[in-house]
Motif scaffolding. Structure first.
Motif, PDB file in Angstrom:
ATOM      1  N   ASN A  11      14.341 -48.308 -53.110  1.00 46.70           N
ATOM      2  CA  ASN A  11      15.598 -48.120 -53.225  1.00 46.70           C
ATOM      3  C   ASN A  11      16.189 -47.302 -54.377  1.00 46.70           C
ATOM      4  N   ALA A  12      15.496 -46.221 -54.689  1.00 44.27           N
ATOM      5  CA  ALA A  12      15.959 -45.382 -55.909  1.00 44.27           C
ATOM      6  C   ALA A  12      15.701 -46.157 -57.235  1.00 44.27           C
ATOM      7  N   ASN A  13      15.009 -47.446 -57.252  1.00 39.51           N
ATOM      8  CA  ASN A  13      14.580 -47.987 -58.555  1.00 39.51           C
ATOM      9  C   ASN A  13      13.280 -48.115 -58.941  1.00 39.51           C
ATOM     10  N   VAL A  14      12.935 -47.264 -60.085  1.00 39.31           N
ATOM     11  CA  VAL A  14      11.598 -46.857 -60.296  1.00 39.31           C
ATOM     12  C   VAL A  14      11.228 -48.517 -61.068  1.00 39.31           C
ATOM     13  N   LEU A  15      10.131 -48.918 -60.346  1.00 39.44           N
ATOM     14  CA  LEU A  15       9.622 -50.191 -60.776  1.00 39.44           C
ATOM     15  C   LEU A  15       8.249 -50.394 -61.454  1.00 39.44           C
ATOM     16  N   ASN A  16       7.939 -49.081 -61.905  1.00 43.45           N
ATOM     17  CA  ASN A  16       6.765 -48.978 -62.684  1.00 43.45           C
ATOM     18  C   ASN A  16       6.546 -50.155 -63.869  1.00 43.45           C
ATOM     19  N   THR A  17       7.289 -50.519 -64.668  1.00 43.38           N
ATOM     20  CA  THR A  17       7.365 -51.405 -65.787  1.00 43.38           C
ATOM     21  C   THR A  17       7.033 -52.777 -65.104  1.00 43.38           C
ATOM     22  N   PHE A  18       7.242 -53.128 -63.760  1.00 46.52           N
ATOM     23  CA  PHE A  18       7.018 -54.519 -63.395  1.00 46.52           C
ATOM     24  C   PHE A  18       6.064 -54.395 -62.347  1.00 46.52           C
ATOM     25  N   THR A  19       5.298 -53.240 -62.146  1.00 41.44           N
ATOM     26  CA  THR A  19       4.359 -53.473 -60.906  1.00 41.44           C
ATOM     27  C   THR A  19       2.882 -53.248 -61.568  1.00 41.44           C
ATOM     28  N   LYS A  20       2.093 -54.338 -61.037  1.00 42.24           N
ATOM     29  CA  LYS A  20       0.851 -54.453 -61.363  1.00 42.24           C
ATOM     30  C   LYS A  20      -0.165 -53.910 -60.317  1.00 42.24           C
ATOM     31  N   GLU A  56       2.432 -56.313 -56.137  1.00 37.56           N
ATOM     32  CA  GLU A  56       2.435 -57.434 -57.207  1.00 37.56           C
ATOM     33  C   GLU A  56       3.229 -57.124 -58.271  1.00 37.56           C
ATOM     34  N   PHE A  57       4.129 -57.666 -58.576  1.00 38.83           N
ATOM     35  CA  PHE A  57       5.092 -57.369 -59.608  1.00 38.83           C
ATOM     36  C   PHE A  57       4.992 -58.608 -60.667  1.00 38.83           C
ATOM     37  N   LEU A  58       5.232 -58.247 -62.151  1.00 40.95           N
ATOM     38  CA  LEU A  58       5.460 -59.220 -62.903  1.00 40.95           C
ATOM     39  C   LEU A  58       7.064 -59.388 -62.996  1.00 40.95           C
ATOM     40  N   GLN A  59       7.365 -60.833 -62.802  1.00 35.85           N
ATOM     41  CA  GLN A  59       8.675 -61.049 -62.842  1.00 35.85           C
ATOM     42  C   GLN A  59       9.485 -60.782 -64.090  1.00 35.85           C
ATOM     43  N   LEU A  66      13.989 -56.885 -62.616  1.00 40.45           N
ATOM     44  CA  LEU A  66      13.466 -56.968 -61.368  1.00 40.45           C
ATOM     45  C   LEU A  66      14.145 -57.954 -60.315  1.00 40.45           C
ATOM     46  N   ASP A  67      14.232 -59.348 -60.627  1.00 45.51           N
ATOM     47  CA  ASP A  67      14.836 -60.261 -59.725  1.00 45.51           C
ATOM     48  C   ASP A  67      16.354 -59.545 -59.287  1.00 45.51           C
TER      49      ASP A  67
END
Length: 133
Positions: A11-20, A56-59, A66-67
């Motif tokens: 949804n246009a949110n880059v989630l690299n910093t949370f993604t394992k 798999e994300f780091l919460q 993230l949440d």
């Protein structure tokens, strides 16, 4: 190739910093079209295509993390983009795009001493495309 810097956007949110971990799988239904002319050999053709984005994300519960990003998406179909590397899409780094249904969210999981992670799989909705630019 060793995956060191996957790119994931939901949804246009880059989630690299949370993604394992991010895994995109696509498949095609197998339809049996065996008949008597098949001479005892099973014949199949492809049917409906489907896919799944496993993550798999780091919460992180901090504001705008993230949440706070994922919770409002519950029950909606949103775009995603995944690449093996955070560099620009190219012939050696294709991007895969489409839409996924956020059909669940596990905000709190784990045991004493575990890192706070979220493991989810989201079904694709519609076509998944591959592009090199």
């Amino acid at each position: 190739m060793v995956l060191l810097a996957e790119y994931l956007s939901i949804n246009a949110n880059v989630l690299n910093t949370f993604t394992k971990k991010a895994e995109l799988t696509v498949e095609v239904e197998e339809k049996d079209v065996t008949n008597y002319a098949s001479l005892g050999w099973k014949e199949v053709i492809g049917g409906l295509k489907s896919g799944e984005l496993g993550c798999e994300f780091l919460q992180d519960f901090a504001a705008s993390q993230l949440d706070a990003i994922m919770w409002p998406l519950l029950g909606t179909v949103v775009p995603f983009e995944a690449r093996a590397d955070q560099g620009a899409a190219s012939t050696s780094n294709p991007k895969y795009t489409g839409s996924i249904l956020i059909n669940g969210w596990n905000p709190i999981t784990g045991s004493v001493g575990d890192e706070a992670t979220v493991s989810m799989s989201f079904p694709t909705s519609g076509a998944v495309t591959r592009a090199v630019s």
